[in-house]
Design a protein around this motif. Structure first.
Motif, PDB file in Angstrom:
ATOM      1  N   LYS A  47      84.491  77.338 108.665  1.00  0.00           N
ATOM      2  CA  LYS A  47      84.928  77.495 110.048  1.00  0.00           C
ATOM      3  C   LYS A  47      83.719  77.596 110.960  1.00  0.00           C
ATOM      4  CE  LYS A  47      86.077  82.302 109.155  1.00  0.00           C
ATOM      5  NZ  LYS A  47      87.139  83.289 109.171  1.00  0.00           N
ATOM      6  N   ILE A  48      84.002  77.366 112.226  1.00  0.00           N
ATOM      7  CA  ILE A  48      82.990  77.486 113.260  1.00  0.00           C
ATOM      8  C   ILE A  48      83.367  78.675 114.124  1.00  0.00           C
ATOM      9  CG2 ILE A  48      81.906  76.394 115.257  1.00  0.00           C
ATOM     10  CD1 ILE A  48      82.704  73.686 113.919  1.00  0.00           C
ATOM     11  N   LYS A  49      82.463  79.608 114.234  1.00  0.00           N
ATOM     12  CA  LYS A  49      82.646  80.754 115.116  1.00  0.00           C
ATOM     13  C   LYS A  49      82.003  80.383 116.447  1.00  0.00           C
ATOM     14  CE  LYS A  49      81.666  85.705 115.412  1.00  0.00           C
ATOM     15  NZ  LYS A  49      80.958  86.828 114.765  1.00  0.00           N
ATOM     16  N   VAL A  50      82.830  80.226 117.482  1.00  0.00           N
ATOM     17  CA  VAL A  50      82.347  79.867 118.810  1.00  0.00           C
ATOM     18  C   VAL A  50      82.110  81.162 119.580  1.00  0.00           C
ATOM     19  CG1 VAL A  50      82.836  78.603 120.931  1.00  0.00           C
ATOM     20  CG2 VAL A  50      83.709  77.743 118.747  1.00  0.00           C
ATOM     21  N   GLU A  51      80.880  81.356 120.046  1.00  0.00           N
ATOM     22  CA  GLU A  51      80.521  82.539 120.815  1.00  0.00           C
ATOM     23  C   GLU A  51      80.119  82.100 122.216  1.00  0.00           C
ATOM     24  OE1 GLU A  51      78.643  85.048 117.055  1.00  0.00           O
ATOM     25  OE2 GLU A  51      77.287  84.122 118.490  1.00  0.00           O
ATOM     26  N   ILE A  52      80.738  82.702 123.233  1.00  0.00           N
ATOM     27  CA  ILE A  52      80.366  82.418 124.615  1.00  0.00           C
ATOM     28  C   ILE A  52      80.102  83.744 125.324  1.00  0.00           C
ATOM     29  CG2 ILE A  52      81.451  80.149 124.837  1.00  0.00           C
ATOM     30  CD1 ILE A  52      83.927  81.460 125.967  1.00  0.00           C
ATOM     31  N   PHE A  53      79.175  83.719 126.269  1.00  0.00           N
ATOM     32  CA  PHE A  53      78.730  84.929 126.940  1.00  0.00           C
ATOM     33  C   PHE A  53      78.848  84.744 128.451  1.00  0.00           C
ATOM     34  CE2 PHE A  53      76.554  84.422 122.951  1.00  0.00           C
ATOM     35  CZ  PHE A  53      76.473  85.692 122.407  1.00  0.00           C
ATOM     36  N   ASP A  54      79.455  85.732 129.126  1.00  0.00           N
ATOM     37  CA  ASP A  54      79.474  85.693 130.594  1.00  0.00           C
ATOM     38  C   ASP A  54      78.504  86.745 131.143  1.00  0.00           C
ATOM     39  OD1 ASP A  54      80.856  88.208 130.874  1.00  0.00           O
ATOM     40  OD2 ASP A  54      82.775  87.209 130.882  1.00  0.00           O
ATOM     41  N   ASP A  55      77.906  86.437 132.284  1.00  0.00           N
ATOM     42  CA  ASP A  55      76.857  87.255 132.897  1.00  0.00           C
ATOM     43  C   ASP A  55      77.475  88.387 133.721  1.00  0.00           C
ATOM     44  OD1 ASP A  55      74.465  88.209 133.890  1.00  0.00           O
ATOM     45  OD2 ASP A  55      74.159  86.557 135.296  1.00  0.00           O
ATOM     46  N   ASP A  56      77.375  89.623 133.236  1.00  0.00           N
ATOM     47  CA  ASP A  56      77.984  90.751 133.935  1.00  0.00           C
ATOM     48  C   ASP A  56      77.011  91.519 134.830  1.00  0.00           C
ATOM     49  OD1 ASP A  56      80.549  90.343 132.995  1.00  0.00           O
ATOM     50  OD2 ASP A  56      80.176  91.461 131.169  1.00  0.00           O
ATOM     51  N   ASN A  57      75.717  91.421 134.572  1.00  0.00           N
ATOM     52  CA  ASN A  57      74.774  92.165 135.413  1.00  0.00           C
ATOM     53  C   ASN A  57      73.996  91.248 136.370  1.00  0.00           C
ATOM     54  OD1 ASN A  57      73.320  91.088 133.273  1.00  0.00           O
ATOM     55  ND2 ASN A  57      71.944  92.824 133.081  1.00  0.00           N
ATOM     56  N   ARG A  58      74.492  90.030 136.550  1.00  0.00           N
ATOM     57  CA  ARG A  58      74.040  89.101 137.590  1.00  0.00           C
ATOM     58  C   ARG A  58      72.531  88.863 137.596  1.00  0.00           C
ATOM     59  NH1 ARG A  58      77.706  92.542 139.576  1.00  0.00           N
ATOM     60  NH2 ARG A  58      76.235  93.762 140.770  1.00  0.00           N
ATOM     61  N   ASN A  59      71.985  88.530 136.417  1.00  0.00           N
ATOM     62  CA  ASN A  59      70.550  88.259 136.365  1.00  0.00           C
ATOM     63  C   ASN A  59      70.193  86.983 135.589  1.00  0.00           C
ATOM     64  OD1 ASN A  59      71.011  89.079 133.749  1.00  0.00           O
ATOM     65  ND2 ASN A  59      69.409  90.628 133.709  1.00  0.00           N
ATOM     66  N   PHE A  60      71.205  86.157 135.242  1.00  0.00           N
ATOM     67  CA  PHE A  60      70.986  84.904 134.528  1.00  0.00           C
ATOM     68  C   PHE A  60      70.243  85.114 133.204  1.00  0.00           C
ATOM     69  CE2 PHE A  60      72.223  83.328 138.554  1.00  0.00           C
ATOM     70  CZ  PHE A  60      72.601  82.007 138.415  1.00  0.00           C
TER      71      PHE A  60
END
Length: 149
Positions: A47-60
């Motif tokens: 299987k492929i574990k897809v990991e995505i991250f969103d920016d919560d502290n607004r610093n890229f």
């Protein structure tokens, strides 16, 4: 077309993990509701574990702690696992609502991949290749990775 240029991942595991790849995105994914890709499977399953991250502290920037399994310490990590179905291409389409939060308590716990208030949006995506047995091998091709509506 499918398969002309694809990302090939293969590896052997001694504890499920067989390899992976990732990329920075810094993309405003607000208009989209799904992640789609074509997966080419071979003889071995996994299987492929897809990991995505969103920016919560607004610093890229994705802050991670190397002493604690590289946990994301300021941003959310969202995960979905996709089976490798066998020989040939399989198109998968995973709604963002099917991703689960893997690091509760570190980011804000809310799927917010937009460029609001200086946020980097969808910061990064990683594809982690896992075998179907604790000790095994797997080989896949990945093509046409898209964000869709």
């Amino acid at each position: 077309s499918c398969g002309d240029y694809l990302l090939k991942l293969k590896g052997k595991s001694s504890d499920w993990y067989a390899g992976g790849a990732g990329t920075d995105l810094f993309y405003d994914a607000t208009p989209f509701s799904r992640l789609q890709m074509d997966i080419y499977g071979g003889e071995s399953r996994g299987k492929i574990k897809v990991e995505i991250f969103d920016d919560d502290n607004r610093n890229f920037t994705l802050e991670q702690d190397p002493s604690h399994d590289w946990v994301a310490t300021k941003d959310d990590k969202w995960v979905a696992e996709v089976p490798v179905m066998g020989k040939g291409f399989t198109r998968i389409s995973v709604p963002f609502s099917a991703f689960y939060l893997e690091n509760p308590g570190y980011g804000d716990g809310v799927w917010n991949p937009g460029h609001n208030d200086g946020s980097g949006g969808l910061l990064k995506m990683q594809l982690i290749l896992l075998t179907d047995k604790k000790q095994g091998q797997v080989e896949v091709g990945i093509d046409n990775i898209l964000l869709t509506y």
